[in-house]
Motif scaffolding. Structure first.
Motif, PDB file in Angstrom:
ATOM      1  N   LEU A  69      -5.957 -13.297   7.759  1.00 58.36           N
ATOM      2  CA  LEU A  69      -7.187 -13.084   8.517  1.00 58.36           C
ATOM      3  C   LEU A  69      -6.928 -12.417   9.862  1.00 58.36           C
ATOM      4  N   ARG A  70      -5.802 -12.693  10.457  1.00 60.91           N
ATOM      5  CA  ARG A  70      -5.469 -12.076  11.755  1.00 60.91           C
ATOM      6  C   ARG A  70      -5.303 -10.564  11.653  1.00 60.91           C
ATOM      7  N   GLU A  71      -5.116 -10.064  10.466  1.00 65.87           N
ATOM      8  CA  GLU A  71      -4.897  -8.629  10.271  1.00 65.87           C
ATOM      9  C   GLU A  71      -6.183  -7.833  10.093  1.00 65.87           C
ATOM     10  N   LYS A  72      -7.317  -8.493  10.010  1.00 68.70           N
ATOM     11  CA  LYS A  72      -8.586  -7.813   9.705  1.00 68.70           C
ATOM     12  C   LYS A  72      -8.886  -6.677  10.671  1.00 68.70           C
ATOM     13  N   ALA A  73      -8.867  -6.947  11.949  1.00 73.20           N
ATOM     14  CA  ALA A  73      -9.223  -5.919  12.931  1.00 73.20           C
ATOM     15  C   ALA A  73      -8.273  -4.732  12.854  1.00 73.20           C
ATOM     16  N   GLN A  74      -6.999  -5.013  12.729  1.00 73.42           N
ATOM     17  CA  GLN A  74      -6.004  -3.945  12.694  1.00 73.42           C
ATOM     18  C   GLN A  74      -6.237  -2.986  11.525  1.00 73.42           C
ATOM     19  N   PHE A  75      -6.448  -3.536  10.351  1.00 74.91           N
ATOM     20  CA  PHE A  75      -6.583  -2.683   9.170  1.00 74.91           C
ATOM     21  C   PHE A  75      -7.983  -2.125   8.983  1.00 74.91           C
ATOM     22  N   GLU A  76      -8.988  -2.882   9.376  1.00 76.41           N
ATOM     23  CA  GLU A  76     -10.351  -2.451   9.078  1.00 76.41           C
ATOM     24  C   GLU A  76     -11.003  -1.666  10.214  1.00 76.41           C
ATOM     25  N   TYR A  77     -10.694  -2.006  11.442  1.00 74.43           N
ATOM     26  CA  TYR A  77     -11.410  -1.385  12.561  1.00 74.43           C
ATOM     27  C   TYR A  77     -10.550  -0.475  13.425  1.00 74.43           C
ATOM     28  N   GLN A  78      -9.255  -0.705  13.460  1.00 76.79           N
ATOM     29  CA  GLN A  78      -8.393   0.071  14.354  1.00 76.79           C
ATOM     30  C   GLN A  78      -7.725   1.255  13.673  1.00 76.79           C
ATOM     31  N   GLY A  79      -7.952   1.417  12.392  1.00 75.24           N
ATOM     32  CA  GLY A  79      -7.417   2.567  11.689  1.00 75.24           C
ATOM     33  C   GLY A  79      -5.935   2.511  11.388  1.00 75.24           C
ATOM     34  N   TYR A  80      -5.347   1.337  11.517  1.00 75.16           N
ATOM     35  CA  TYR A  80      -3.927   1.196  11.215  1.00 75.16           C
ATOM     36  C   TYR A  80      -3.715   1.376   9.718  1.00 75.16           C
ATOM     37  N   LEU A  81      -2.718   2.158   9.352  1.00 74.53           N
ATOM     38  CA  LEU A  81      -2.404   2.368   7.941  1.00 74.53           C
ATOM     39  C   LEU A  81      -1.309   1.395   7.533  1.00 74.53           C
ATOM     40  N   ALA A  82      -1.618   0.582   6.551  1.00 75.94           N
ATOM     41  CA  ALA A  82      -0.666  -0.413   6.077  1.00 75.94           C
ATOM     42  C   ALA A  82       0.486   0.261   5.341  1.00 75.94           C
ATOM     43  N   THR A  83       1.652  -0.331   5.486  1.00 78.47           N
ATOM     44  CA  THR A  83       2.777   0.112   4.674  1.00 78.47           C
ATOM     45  C   THR A  83       2.699  -0.605   3.331  1.00 78.47           C
ATOM     46  N   ARG A  84       3.469  -0.144   2.381  1.00 86.06           N
ATOM     47  CA  ARG A  84       3.508  -0.786   1.065  1.00 86.06           C
ATOM     48  C   ARG A  84       3.987  -2.232   1.191  1.00 86.06           C
ATOM     49  N   VAL A  85       4.959  -2.465   2.041  1.00 83.12           N
ATOM     50  CA  VAL A  85       5.513  -3.811   2.210  1.00 83.12           C
ATOM     51  C   VAL A  85       4.476  -4.735   2.847  1.00 83.12           C
ATOM     52  N   GLU A  86       3.774  -4.252   3.862  1.00 80.62           N
ATOM     53  CA  GLU A  86       2.726  -5.064   4.505  1.00 80.62           C
ATOM     54  C   GLU A  86       1.621  -5.413   3.513  1.00 80.62           C
ATOM     55  N   ALA A  87       1.185  -4.421   2.763  1.00 79.92           N
ATOM     56  CA  ALA A  87       0.114  -4.657   1.786  1.00 79.92           C
ATOM     57  C   ALA A  87       0.545  -5.666   0.729  1.00 79.92           C
ATOM     58  N   ALA A  88       1.755  -5.532   0.239  1.00 77.25           N
ATOM     59  CA  ALA A  88       2.246  -6.455  -0.792  1.00 77.25           C
ATOM     60  C   ALA A  88       2.335  -7.880  -0.239  1.00 77.25           C
ATOM     61  N   ALA A  89       2.772  -8.024   1.007  1.00 74.18           N
ATOM     62  CA  ALA A  89       2.878  -9.353   1.615  1.00 74.18           C
ATOM     63  C   ALA A  89       1.500  -9.989   1.788  1.00 74.18           C
TER      64      ALA A  89
END
Length: 109
Positions: A69-89
């Motif tokens: 849940l702490r990652e919501k703002a980063q990925f959804e609103y700040q335009g941060y592109l997740a790496t494959r490793v981050e997404a898998a985790a």
């Protein structure tokens, strides 16, 4: 070992993992109490979940869900592109939470 997602879909998987945890928090809360979090801060969903089911949420699982849940703002609103490793985790944490929630809603209380 988990299969890493296609790099073109990593951010979508990260966002969907966040949404899955939110939806499962809401589902368990509604199932137990008829209520769900209405806070704009999605981390509050876990606080409401604990109020609804108490100690039935394993501590390690709650911690994993909070990390998602702490990652919501980063990925959804700040335009941060997740790496494959981050997404898998994130997906792995969301899947563990989903399995617990489905078991809880399925009458394994």
């Amino acid at each position: 070992m988990a299969v890493l997602p296609d790099p073109h879909h990593a951010s979508a998987i990260a966002i969907l993992s966040v949404h899955a945890v939110i939806a499962y928090c809401d589902a368990v809360c509604i199932g137990f109490s008829g209520l769900k979090s209405t806070s704009p801060d999605h981390k509050d969903a876990l606080r409401v979940l604990r109020a609804c089911v108490g100690s039935e949420v394993p501590a390690g699982l709650a911690t994993a869900a909070l990390r998602v849940l702490r990652e919501k703002a980063q990925f959804e609103y700040q335009g941060y592109l997740a790496t494959r490793v981050e997404a898998a985790a994130l997906q792995a944490k969301a899947e563990r939470f989903a399995a617990w929630a489905e078991g809880t809603l399925g009458g394994e209380r």
